[in-house]
Write a protein that holds these residues in place. Structure first.
Motif, PDB file in Angstrom:
ATOM      1  N   HIS A 188       0.832  -1.200   0.000  1.00  0.00           N
ATOM      2  CA  HIS A 188       0.000   0.000   0.000  1.00  0.00           C
ATOM      3  C   HIS A 188       0.871   1.255   0.000  1.00  0.00           C
ATOM      4  CE1 HIS A 188      -3.895  -2.010   0.926  1.00  0.00           C
ATOM      5  NE2 HIS A 188      -3.050  -2.966   1.286  1.00  0.00           N
ATOM      6  N   GLY A 189       0.668   2.100  -1.011  1.00  0.00           N
ATOM      7  CA  GLY A 189       1.447   3.330  -1.113  1.00  0.00           C
ATOM      8  C   GLY A 189       1.209   4.310   0.010  1.00  0.00           C
ATOM      9  N   VAL A 190       0.060   4.209   0.683  1.00  0.00           N
ATOM     10  CA  VAL A 190      -0.244   5.138   1.765  1.00  0.00           C
ATOM     11  C   VAL A 190       0.698   4.962   2.958  1.00  0.00           C
ATOM     12  CG1 VAL A 190      -1.936   3.705   2.993  1.00  0.00           C
ATOM     13  CG2 VAL A 190      -2.215   6.205   2.960  1.00  0.00           C
ATOM     14  N   VAL A 191       1.479   3.886   2.960  1.00  0.00           N
ATOM     15  CA  VAL A 191       2.464   3.669   4.024  1.00  0.00           C
ATOM     16  C   VAL A 191       3.423   4.855   4.133  1.00  0.00           C
ATOM     17  CG1 VAL A 191       4.488   2.260   4.614  1.00  0.00           C
ATOM     18  CG2 VAL A 191       2.326   1.164   4.084  1.00  0.00           C
ATOM     19  N   THR A 192       3.649   5.567   3.033  1.00  0.00           N
ATOM     20  CA  THR A 192       4.550   6.722   3.072  1.00  0.00           C
ATOM     21  C   THR A 192       4.038   7.825   3.987  1.00  0.00           C
ATOM     22  OG1 THR A 192       3.494   7.754   1.145  1.00  0.00           O
ATOM     23  CG2 THR A 192       5.338   6.254   0.732  1.00  0.00           C
ATOM     24  N   ARG A 193       2.790   7.747   4.401  1.00  0.00           N
ATOM     25  CA  ARG A 193       2.195   8.757   5.289  1.00  0.00           C
ATOM     26  C   ARG A 193       2.371   8.413   6.759  1.00  0.00           C
ATOM     27  NH1 ARG A 193       1.551  13.254   2.188  1.00  0.00           N
ATOM     28  NH2 ARG A 193       1.076  12.535   0.079  1.00  0.00           N
ATOM     29  N   GLY A 194       3.197   7.425   7.071  1.00  0.00           N
ATOM     30  CA  GLY A 194       3.481   7.094   8.470  1.00  0.00           C
ATOM     31  C   GLY A 194       2.358   6.371   9.169  1.00  0.00           C
ATOM     32  N   VAL A 195       1.631   5.515   8.425  1.00  0.00           N
ATOM     33  CA  VAL A 195       0.440   4.884   8.985  1.00  0.00           C
ATOM     34  C   VAL A 195       0.695   3.506   9.580  1.00  0.00           C
ATOM     35  CG1 VAL A 195      -1.044   6.152   7.386  1.00  0.00           C
ATOM     36  CG2 VAL A 195      -0.231   3.866   6.754  1.00  0.00           C
ATOM     37  N   SER A 196       1.919   2.989   9.486  1.00  0.00           N
ATOM     38  CA  SER A 196       2.187   1.643   9.978  1.00  0.00           C
ATOM     39  C   SER A 196       3.399   1.633  10.896  1.00  0.00           C
ATOM     40  CB  SER A 196       2.434   0.685   8.807  1.00  0.00           C
ATOM     41  OG  SER A 196       2.773  -0.607   9.286  1.00  0.00           O
ATOM     42  N   ALA A 197       3.375   0.687  11.831  1.00  0.00           N
ATOM     43  CA  ALA A 197       4.523   0.501  12.722  1.00  0.00           C
ATOM     44  C   ALA A 197       5.619  -0.330  12.068  1.00  0.00           C
ATOM     45  CB  ALA A 197       4.054  -0.185  14.012  1.00  0.00           C
ATOM     46  N   ILE A 229       1.154  -4.513   4.610  1.00  0.00           N
ATOM     47  CA  ILE A 229       1.449  -3.407   5.517  1.00  0.00           C
ATOM     48  C   ILE A 229       0.704  -2.154   5.019  1.00  0.00           C
ATOM     49  CG2 ILE A 229       3.277  -1.894   6.388  1.00  0.00           C
ATOM     50  CD1 ILE A 229       3.223  -4.747   7.581  1.00  0.00           C
ATOM     51  N   GLY A 230      -0.044  -1.546   5.921  1.00  0.00           N
ATOM     52  CA  GLY A 230      -0.858  -0.383   5.576  1.00  0.00           C
ATOM     53  C   GLY A 230      -2.299  -0.702   5.247  1.00  0.00           C
ATOM     54  N   ASN A 231      -2.671  -2.004   5.277  1.00  0.00           N
ATOM     55  CA  ASN A 231      -4.015  -2.304   4.781  1.00  0.00           C
ATOM     56  C   ASN A 231      -5.144  -1.992   5.751  1.00  0.00           C
ATOM     57  OD1 ASN A 231      -3.746  -4.583   6.451  1.00  0.00           O
ATOM     58  ND2 ASN A 231      -3.931  -6.064   4.781  1.00  0.00           N
ATOM     59  N   THR A 276      -1.458  -2.399  13.284  1.00  0.00           N
ATOM     60  CA  THR A 276      -0.276  -3.143  13.730  1.00  0.00           C
ATOM     61  C   THR A 276       0.250  -2.667  15.079  1.00  0.00           C
ATOM     62  OG1 THR A 276       1.060  -1.640  12.387  1.00  0.00           O
ATOM     63  CG2 THR A 276       0.490  -3.763  11.415  1.00  0.00           C
ATOM     64  N   GLY A 277      -0.419  -1.696  15.690  1.00  0.00           N
ATOM     65  CA  GLY A 277       0.004  -1.216  16.993  1.00  0.00           C
ATOM     66  C   GLY A 277       0.686   0.136  16.955  1.00  0.00           C
ATOM     67  N   VAL A 278       0.222   1.028  16.088  1.00  0.00           N
ATOM     68  CA  VAL A 278       0.846   2.345  16.001  1.00  0.00           C
ATOM     69  C   VAL A 278       0.620   3.133  17.282  1.00  0.00           C
ATOM     70  CG1 VAL A 278       0.705   2.470  13.488  1.00  0.00           C
ATOM     71  CG2 VAL A 278      -1.214   3.315  14.864  1.00  0.00           C
ATOM     72  N   ASP A 279       1.524   4.079  17.548  1.00  0.00           N
ATOM     73  CA  ASP A 279       1.384   4.955  18.700  1.00  0.00           C
ATOM     74  C   ASP A 279       0.382   6.061  18.373  1.00  0.00           C
ATOM     75  OD1 ASP A 279       2.776   6.664  16.999  1.00  0.00           O
ATOM     76  OD2 ASP A 279       4.652   6.538  18.112  1.00  0.00           O
ATOM     77  N   LEU A 288      -1.577   6.816  14.923  1.00  0.00           N
ATOM     78  CA  LEU A 288      -3.038   6.809  14.841  1.00  0.00           C
ATOM     79  C   LEU A 288      -3.548   8.098  14.203  1.00  0.00           C
ATOM     80  CD1 LEU A 288      -5.656   5.279  15.599  1.00  0.00           C
ATOM     81  CD2 LEU A 288      -5.599   6.504  17.793  1.00  0.00           C
ATOM     82  N   ALA A 289      -2.981   9.213  14.608  1.00  0.00           N
ATOM     83  CA  ALA A 289      -3.372  10.493  14.011  1.00  0.00           C
ATOM     84  C   ALA A 289      -3.039  10.529  12.523  1.00  0.00           C
ATOM     85  CB  ALA A 289      -2.679  11.641  14.742  1.00  0.00           C
ATOM     86  N   ALA A 290      -1.892   9.957  12.166  1.00  0.00           N
ATOM     87  CA  ALA A 290      -1.500   9.920  10.752  1.00  0.00           C
ATOM     88  C   ALA A 290      -2.463   9.063   9.941  1.00  0.00           C
ATOM     89  CB  ALA A 290      -0.077   9.383  10.620  1.00  0.00           C
TER      90      ALA A 290
END
Length: 351
Positions: A69-78, A174-176, A200-203, A207-209
């Motif tokens: 998922h390209g949206v991973v570049t937005r800091g959405v995954s741990a 990752i990012g799904n 995946t357990g983001v802080d 979560l805000a991202a």
């Protein structure tokens, strides 16, 4: 959209005469009526799906669909995107949770890669399609072109064995959870705050991202599905903010009922794909059973939109198909007591 006409072909019709016969049998078994709760309705549902009074789980097929998922570049995954390909290898080697559970459930498991940043061509046992190196960042562009969406839907459909007693879909990417939250928000008219969980357990920052990414994706693309009928809107949502593996799940969930194969739905991501499938083809709803209630934030909203009551609630949020596989023994138990319990007449017990 090319090559999607098949999605609107009718689903098979559950056999209501078989359901009625199964209900009548339930009323003759040596127990108070309704005392086995969901075990009874699970058994009668499978009777209708299989067209017999005493259904059985002879063949269970599990397809785990994967994509990046390209949206991973937005800091959405741990975790980094490289983990998707690493986990694909783990699935194929039998080391992932769902692989263990599938063996225990006597399910035949396949691993299907729709498209990852890191190629998996050299991993034995993986079915590779590589439609794209993952999706685009949906906050900046559509996640995938319509042609790619059509291909992903078809890959899902191709995973269905029409002779199976039950189909289960799993996912990895990752990012799904961010993509699934965006699809859910678009389908039921909510925002990121209502549909996004920690995945995946983001802080808190992660979560805000995730919430910001979902809201940005909705703002960018909402005009693409506004005013469309339900099937076309769902397809537009999948193309704009979905994932390759989510699209494959959706295609599988349409194709299985068309072939008369019931579907056991896993957790949050799978339920979002099921909602998209029902929006595309409403007959799908008659062929779904839900394995578990995920701890992921948006799952309760997806289940409510589907009118679904899962079999289990264990606080799981792994995905992969793991919760669905955990529910298989309960389904087997339901079918066993339905078929093998004595009736009042057989046991010589006064009804």
């Amino acid at each position: 959209m090319p090559n999607t006409e098949w999605l609107c072909q009718p689903t098979a019709t559950p056999n209501e005469a078989a359901r009625a016969a199964a209900i009548a049998r339930q009323n003759e078994l040596t127990k108070p009526p309704g005392s086995l709760g969901r075990l009874e309705t699970v058994a009668t549902d499978f009777a209708a799906w299989q067209g017999v009074e005493k259904p059985a789980l002879d063949t269970i097929t599990l397809a785990v669909f994967a994509g990046d998922h390209g949206v991973v570049t937005r800091g959405v995954s741990a975790f980094p995107q490289s983990v998707t390909a690493q986990m694909i290898a783990n699935f194929a080697a039998g080391g992932a949770a769902v692989a263990v559970l599938a063996r225990e459930a006597r399910a035949a498991m396949t691993v299907v890669n729709l498209g990852t940043v890191t190629p998996t061509d050299d991993i034995p046992g993986v079915i590779n399609h590589q439609l794209a190196p993952g999706t685009a960042d949906f906050t900046a562009d559509a996640a995938m072109p319509l042609d790619t969406l059509a291909d992903a839907l078809a890959v899902g459909a191709a995973a269905i064995d029409p002779g199976a007693s039950l189909f289960v879909g799993g996912e990895m990417g990752i990012g799904n959870t961010t993509s699934a939250a965006a699809v859910l928000a678009a389908l039921i008219g909510l925002d990121g705050a209502a549909t996004v969980g920690r995945g995946t357990g983001v802080d808190d920052a992660g979560l805000a991202a995730k919430r910001a990414a979902v809201d940005a994706g909705l703002a960018r693309h909402a005009a693409r599905w506004a005013g469309l009928d339900a099937p076309d809107a769902a397809l537009a949502v999948l193309a704009c903010v979905g994932g390759l593996e989510i699209a494959a799940l959706t295609g599988a969930y349409v194709a299985a009922p068309q072939a008369g194969v019931p579907v056991l739905i896993d957790g949050f991501i799978s339920s979002v794909a099921a909602l998209a499938a029902v929006r595309i083809n409403p007959g799908v709803a008659d062929w779904l059973v839900f394995g578990h209630r995920s701890a992921e934030t948006g799952h309760a909203r997806a289940l409510a939109a589907l009118g679904a009551e899962p079999i289990l609630d264990l606080g799981m949020r792994l995905g992969e198909g793991s919760g669905a596989m955990t529910a298989v023994p309960v389904i087997r138990a339901a079918l066993a007591v339905h078929a093998k319990m004595a009736t009042f007449a057989e046991a010589g017990v006064g009804a």
